[in-house]
Design an enzyme around this catalytic site. Structure first.
Site, PDB file in Angstrom:
ATOM      1  N   ILE A 136       7.569 -20.866 -96.383  1.00 20.00           N
ATOM      2  CA  ILE A 136       7.875 -21.675 -95.473  1.00 20.00           C
ATOM      3  C   ILE A 136       6.921 -21.298 -94.247  1.00 20.00           C
ATOM      4  O   ILE A 136       6.597 -20.129 -94.131  1.00 20.00           O
ATOM      5  CB  ILE A 136       9.328 -21.825 -94.921  1.00 20.00           C
ATOM      6  CG1 ILE A 136       9.853 -20.405 -94.588  1.00 20.00           C
ATOM      7  CG2 ILE A 136      10.219 -22.586 -96.005  1.00 20.00           C
ATOM      8  CD1 ILE A 136      11.470 -20.742 -93.956  1.00 20.00           C
ATOM      9  N   ASP A 137       6.377 -22.351 -93.240  1.00 24.96           N
ATOM     10  CA  ASP A 137       5.664 -22.045 -92.228  1.00 24.96           C
ATOM     11  C   ASP A 137       6.043 -21.095 -91.387  1.00 24.96           C
ATOM     12  O   ASP A 137       7.232 -20.774 -91.193  1.00 24.96           O
ATOM     13  CB  ASP A 137       4.998 -23.331 -91.613  1.00 24.96           C
ATOM     14  CG  ASP A 137       4.516 -24.155 -92.708  1.00 24.96           C
ATOM     15  OD1 ASP A 137       3.694 -23.713 -93.501  1.00 24.96           O
ATOM     16  OD2 ASP A 137       4.446 -25.630 -92.392  1.00 24.96           O
ATOM     17  N   LYS A 138       5.142 -20.393 -90.529  1.00 26.90           N
ATOM     18  CA  LYS A 138       5.430 -19.418 -89.507  1.00 26.90           C
ATOM     19  C   LYS A 138       6.698 -19.760 -88.648  1.00 26.90           C
ATOM     20  O   LYS A 138       7.480 -19.207 -88.345  1.00 26.90           O
ATOM     21  CB  LYS A 138       4.335 -18.854 -88.645  1.00 26.90           C
ATOM     22  CG  LYS A 138       4.624 -18.205 -87.555  1.00 26.90           C
ATOM     23  CD  LYS A 138       3.249 -17.802 -86.637  1.00 26.90           C
ATOM     24  CE  LYS A 138       3.607 -17.132 -85.393  1.00 26.90           C
ATOM     25  NZ  LYS A 138       2.402 -16.977 -84.468  1.00 26.90           N
TER      26      LYS A 138
END
Length: 302
Positions: A136-138
């Protein structure tokens, strides 16, 4: 070093070399420009500048340098572990944490924290992404599963490929969605004009997102999104595609947005079959404090 070659087609005539090459190798233009500056790209045997405009039948030769190996060190970073056994663990990743090390993020990642927490992560993705089945993105918070054994990694990857892993997110988007539920079926691939972005493109990979409205505000909507596929930035790209971009999204959102330090997106639930026992496991985590505070503020404002 890897040597590559391309002959410029008629359809590629007068395209800048940095733009053409970034499309060919799926790298950013800034990365390609650094190769050109370091004289790793030749056109007809000659050194050129990044703004060189290609001519039909030009011979482009370029050398891609080997990436510098990352020195990944265990770091004593607190982890919110929701579940753990000998095969896997489920973590609730905080907003702002990168999942695995890369050239720009060698420290402070989830992988650094995992290596400190346990020694037995699967090695299928190599030393840079041990145990990482999905990302999952930062600036997206929430649940993801990490494989501690190769058996678990292989099985979970197969479940991901066959769409048997259930993943639900919640987000706040710009605009008021009038219908209660919806389905977005639009292929996702690299944006042809910006290799740092993804977009809905005809040549992209199939991507399906389901969504339902949780609550409407005057200018925003709180939604739940369920992934049927798992493309890079899928929810962010799809919500922009239907003109309801996620609040605070620096890459796909609107310029005038709320101050949120990144997209308001949370991986709220995760369900899958245990790779060894075949038991169905389901986990759910509330949205983080900033997300709840934003909803509270919107309720007072509107």
């Amino acid at each position: 070093m890897t040597l590559n070659q391309h002959i410029v087609l008629e359809t590629e005539n007068k395209i800048r070399i940095d733009k053409l090459l970034s499309n060919l190798v799926s790298e950013s233009r800034s990365q390609v420009q650094s190769w050109i500056t370091n004289e790793l790209v030749l056109v007809n045997g000659e050194i050129i500048k990044p703004n060189y405009k290609c001519q039909t039948a030009d011979e482009i030769r370029w050398t891609i340098p080997e990436p510098e190996p990352l020195n990944i060190k265990p770091e004593n970073i607190p982890l919110r572990i929701v579940y753990e056994d000998s095969d896997l663990l489920v973590v609730n990743k905080p907003k702002g944490m990168v999942v695995h090390p890369s050239a720009g993020h060698q420290n402070g990642t989830l992988v650094n924290a995992l290596l400190y927490h346990c020694d037995d992560l699967s090695g299928i993705n190599g030393v840079e992404r041990p145990g990482i089945v999905h990302r999952i993105d930062k600036d997206t918070s929430g649940l993801l599963v990490v494989a501690k054994s190769d058996l678990a990694h292989t099985n979970l990857s197969e479940q991901m490929a066959t769409k048997d892993i259930e993943r639900k997110y919640e987000a706040v988007v710009h605009g008021v969605i009038e219908h209660e539920t919806g389905l977005i079926d639009a292929p996702i691939g690299r944006d042809k004009n910006d290799r740092q972005k993804m977009g809905v493109v005809d040549s992209g990979k199939p991507a399906v997102t389901h969504f339902r409205v949780i609550r409407r505000f005057e200018n925003f909507t709180h939604v739940e999104c369920q992934l049927e596929t798992g493309r890079t930035h899928q929810i962010r790209v799809h919500m922009k595609y239907i003109d309801f971009p996620i609040v605070g999204d620096p890459k796909y959102g609107r310029r005038k947005t709320l101050e949120t330090n990144g997209q308001v997106l949370h991986a709220k639930s995760l369900g899958f079959k245990h790779p060894r026992t075949n038991e169905w496991l389901f986990f759910e985590e509330e949205a983080p404090a900033y997300f709840k505070e934003l909803l509270s503020q919107m309720e007072k404002m509107y």
